[in-house]
Design a protein around this motif. Structure first.
Motif, mmCIF file in Angstrom:
data_model
loop_
_atom_site.group_PDB
_atom_site.id
_atom_site.type_symbol
_atom_site.label_atom_id
_atom_site.label_comp_id
_atom_site.label_asym_id
_atom_site.label_seq_id
_atom_site.Cartn_x
_atom_site.Cartn_y
_atom_site.Cartn_z
ATOM 1 N N ILE A 1 -0.211 -6.363 50.741
ATOM 2 C CA ILE A 1 -0.780 -7.276 49.543
ATOM 3 C C ILE A 1 -0.891 -6.595 49.107
ATOM 4 O O ILE A 1 -0.908 -7.748 47.720
ATOM 5 N N SER B 1 -6.179 -16.992 44.166
ATOM 6 C CA SER B 1 -7.400 -16.734 45.450
ATOM 7 C C SER B 1 -6.079 -15.927 46.719
ATOM 8 O O SER B 1 -5.315 -15.884 47.005
ATOM 9 N N SER C 1 -3.437 -13.526 46.041
ATOM 10 C CA SER C 1 -3.475 -12.367 45.147
ATOM 11 C C SER C 1 -3.373 -11.045 45.611
ATOM 12 O O SER C 1 -2.200 -10.299 45.056
ATOM 13 N N SER D 1 -8.449 -7.992 43.945
ATOM 14 C CA SER D 1 -9.869 -7.137 45.080
ATOM 15 C C SER D 1 -9.034 -5.911 44.495
ATOM 16 O O SER D 1 -10.132 -4.951 44.417
ATOM 17 N N THR D 2 -8.207 -6.099 45.545
ATOM 18 C CA THR D 2 -7.419 -5.648 46.397
ATOM 19 C C THR D 2 -7.010 -4.266 45.510
ATOM 20 O O THR D 2 -7.260 -3.072 45.625
ATOM 21 N N GLU E 1 -10.042 1.628 48.893
ATOM 22 C CA GLU E 1 -9.418 1.314 49.162
ATOM 23 C C GLU E 1 -7.890 1.883 48.865
ATOM 24 O O GLU E 1 -8.226 2.916 47.772
HETATM 25 P P1 ADP Z 1 -7.985 -11.833 45.508
HETATM 26 O O1 ADP Z 1 -8.803 -10.622 44.782
HETATM 27 O O2 ADP Z 1 -7.320 -11.989 44.837
HETATM 28 O O3 ADP Z 1 -8.381 -12.855 45.926
HETATM 29 P P2 ADP Z 1 -7.655 -9.860 47.479
HETATM 30 O O4 ADP Z 1 -6.941 -9.100 47.097
HETATM 31 O O5 ADP Z 1 -9.752 -10.229 48.177
HETATM 32 O O6 ADP Z 1 -7.383 -11.486 46.828
HETATM 33 O O7 ADP Z 1 -7.118 -9.990 49.378
HETATM 34 C C1 ADP Z 1 -5.950 -10.264 49.254
HETATM 35 C C2 ADP Z 1 -5.165 -10.561 50.971
HETATM 36 O O8 ADP Z 1 -5.692 -9.391 51.207
HETATM 37 C C3 ADP Z 1 -6.035 -11.894 51.466
HETATM 38 O O9 ADP Z 1 -5.144 -12.082 52.125
HETATM 39 C C4 ADP Z 1 -7.004 -11.099 51.404
HETATM 40 O O10 ADP Z 1 -7.065 -11.450 52.994
HETATM 41 C C5 ADP Z 1 -6.191 -9.196 52.267
HETATM 42 N N1 ADP Z 1 -7.403 -8.444 52.603
HETATM 43 C C6 ADP Z 1 -8.128 -7.974 51.509
HETATM 44 N N2 ADP Z 1 -9.344 -7.351 52.278
HETATM 45 C C7 ADP Z 1 -9.052 -7.091 53.653
HETATM 46 C C8 ADP Z 1 -9.139 -6.348 54.448
HETATM 47 N N3 ADP Z 1 -10.206 -5.626 53.997
HETATM 48 N N4 ADP Z 1 -8.630 -6.378 55.539
HETATM 49 C C9 ADP Z 1 -8.091 -6.761 55.534
HETATM 50 N N5 ADP Z 1 -7.145 -8.123 55.534
HETATM 51 C C10 ADP Z 1 -7.649 -8.177 53.064
#
Ligand code: ADP
Ligand code: MG
Length: 246
Positions: free
Chosen positions: A22, A42, A44, A47-48, A57
Motif C-alpha cells: 500500500i 482514492s 492511493s 490515509s495509510t 498503523e
Molecule cells: P486513500 O486514503 O488514499 O484513499 P487508503 O490509505 O485509505 O487510501 O487505502 C489505500 C489502500 O489500502 C486501499 O486499497 C485500501 O483498500 C487498502 N487498505 C486500507 N486500510 C486497510 C486495512 N486496514 N486492511 C486492508 N486494506 C486496507
C-alpha cells in the motif's frame, strides 16, 4: 537518514496489507511550521500514510523521525512522541456521550494528567478559538458537521501537538460548512503549526500549502509548490487527476 532540521522526516516507508503493498517507499520531509498538502486518487495510500505517522498503523519497513527522534514502539519516549501528533479525521470521531467541552478535556486529563480545572480553562480557550464557546455543553449529535469538526480540531490541539494531521477534514461536510473548518485550519497554519493535510480543497492548498505532494498507487509521483503542481504538473497522472477535480 535522520534529518534533524525536519520536524518530520519519513524515509523509505513501506506498508503491506496482506500481500498488497500500500505504501511503496515513501520519502517525505516536513519542516517546522510548514504546511504540506497531499492530494491523490482514492486508494492511493494517503490515509495509510497519515495513520502510520500517527502510529495507528505499523509500517513494515522504513523510518519516521519527529524532530530527530525515531518513532519506534521500542523507544521509551514513543508514547510522548505519539501524543505530540494530533490527528483530525474525515468523520470527526468525537466521543458521542460527551459534550463538546468534555471531548476537548478528556485527553489532557486522562493522558496528560492535567488537573481538571486547568484542563477546563484551556478547553474553553480552545473552543473559543474555534468559535464554539457557546456550544461547550452540547453533545455531538446536536452539532452540525462543521461544528463537530471544529470540536475535533480543538480536541486535538488540547494535547498541545507539535504536528497536526488532517485526513480529508472537510469531505464529509455539506458545502456551506466547508469554509468554517478551512478557516480554523488557515488560522492554525498562520500561527506556525506544522501540518500535513490530505484534502482536495485546491483553494486551501493554493493559499496555505508550502508544498503539495501528489500520491498515486502508494508512491509520491510529484511534489512541489502549489503553483507548480497546479499550473504545470510534470506527470501525466497528476495532470489527469487535477483535470478530474478542478
Ligand atoms: P486513500 O486514503 O488514499 O484513499 P487508503 O490509505 O485509505 O487510501 O487505502 C489505500 C489502500 O489500502 C486501499 O486499497 C485500501 O483498500 C487498502 N487498505 C486500507 N486500510 C486497510 C486495512 N486496514 N486492511 C486492508 N486494506 C486496507
Ligand atoms: Mg483516505
Amino acid at each position: 537518514m535522520n534529518n534533524s532540521a525536519a520536524m518530520i522526516s519519513i524515509n523509505n516507508l513501506r506498508k503491506f496489507f496482506g500481500t498488497n503493498e500500500i505504501l511503496k517507499g515513501i520519502n517525505l520531509d516536513v519542516k517546522n511550521g510548514e504546511v504540506l498538502v497531499i492530494i491523490g486518487p482514492s486508494g492511493s495510500g494517503k490515509s495509510t500514510l497519515l495513520r502510520c505517522i500517527k502510529g495507528l498503523e505499523r509500517p513494515d519497513s522504513g523510518t519516521i523521525y519527529i524532530e530527530g527522534q525515531k518513532l519506534d514502539e521500542r523507544n521509551k519516549n514513543y508514547r510522548v512522541l505519539q501524543q505530540e501528533i494530533g490527528m483530525v479525521f474525515q468523520h470527526f470521531n468525537l466521543f458521542p456521550h460527551m459534550t463538546a467541552l468534555q471531548n476537548v478535556i478528556e485527553g489532557p486529563i486522562t493522558v496528560k494528567k492535567m488537573p481538571r480545572d486547568k484542563a477546563i480553562e484551556k478547553g474553553l480557550n480552545l473552543l473559543k478559538k474555534v468559535g464554539l464557546l457557546d456550544k461547550k455543553d452540547e453533545y455531538p449529535s446536536r452539532l452540525s458537521g462543521g461544528q463537530k469538526q471544529r470540536v475535533a480540531i480543538a480536541r486535538a490541539l488540547a494535547m498541545q501537538p507539535k504536528i497536526m494531521l488532517f485526513d480529508e477534514p472537510t469531505s464529509a461536510l455539506d458545502p456551506e460548512l466547508v469554509q468554517e473548518v478551512l478557516n480554523v485550519m488557515k488560522e492554525l497554519a498562520g500561527e506556525g503549526m506544522t501540518m500535513i493535510v490530505v484534502t482536495h480543497e485546491m483553494g486551501f492548498a493554493k493559499e496555505v500549502a508550502d508544498k503539495v505532494v501528489f500520491m498515486d498507487d502508494g508512491m509520491i509521483l510529484e511534489e512541489g509548490s502549489p503553483n507548480v503542481i497546479f499550473s504545470d504538473p510534470k506527470h501525466i497522472r497528476t495532470r489527469n487527476f487535477l483535470g478530474k477535480i478542478i
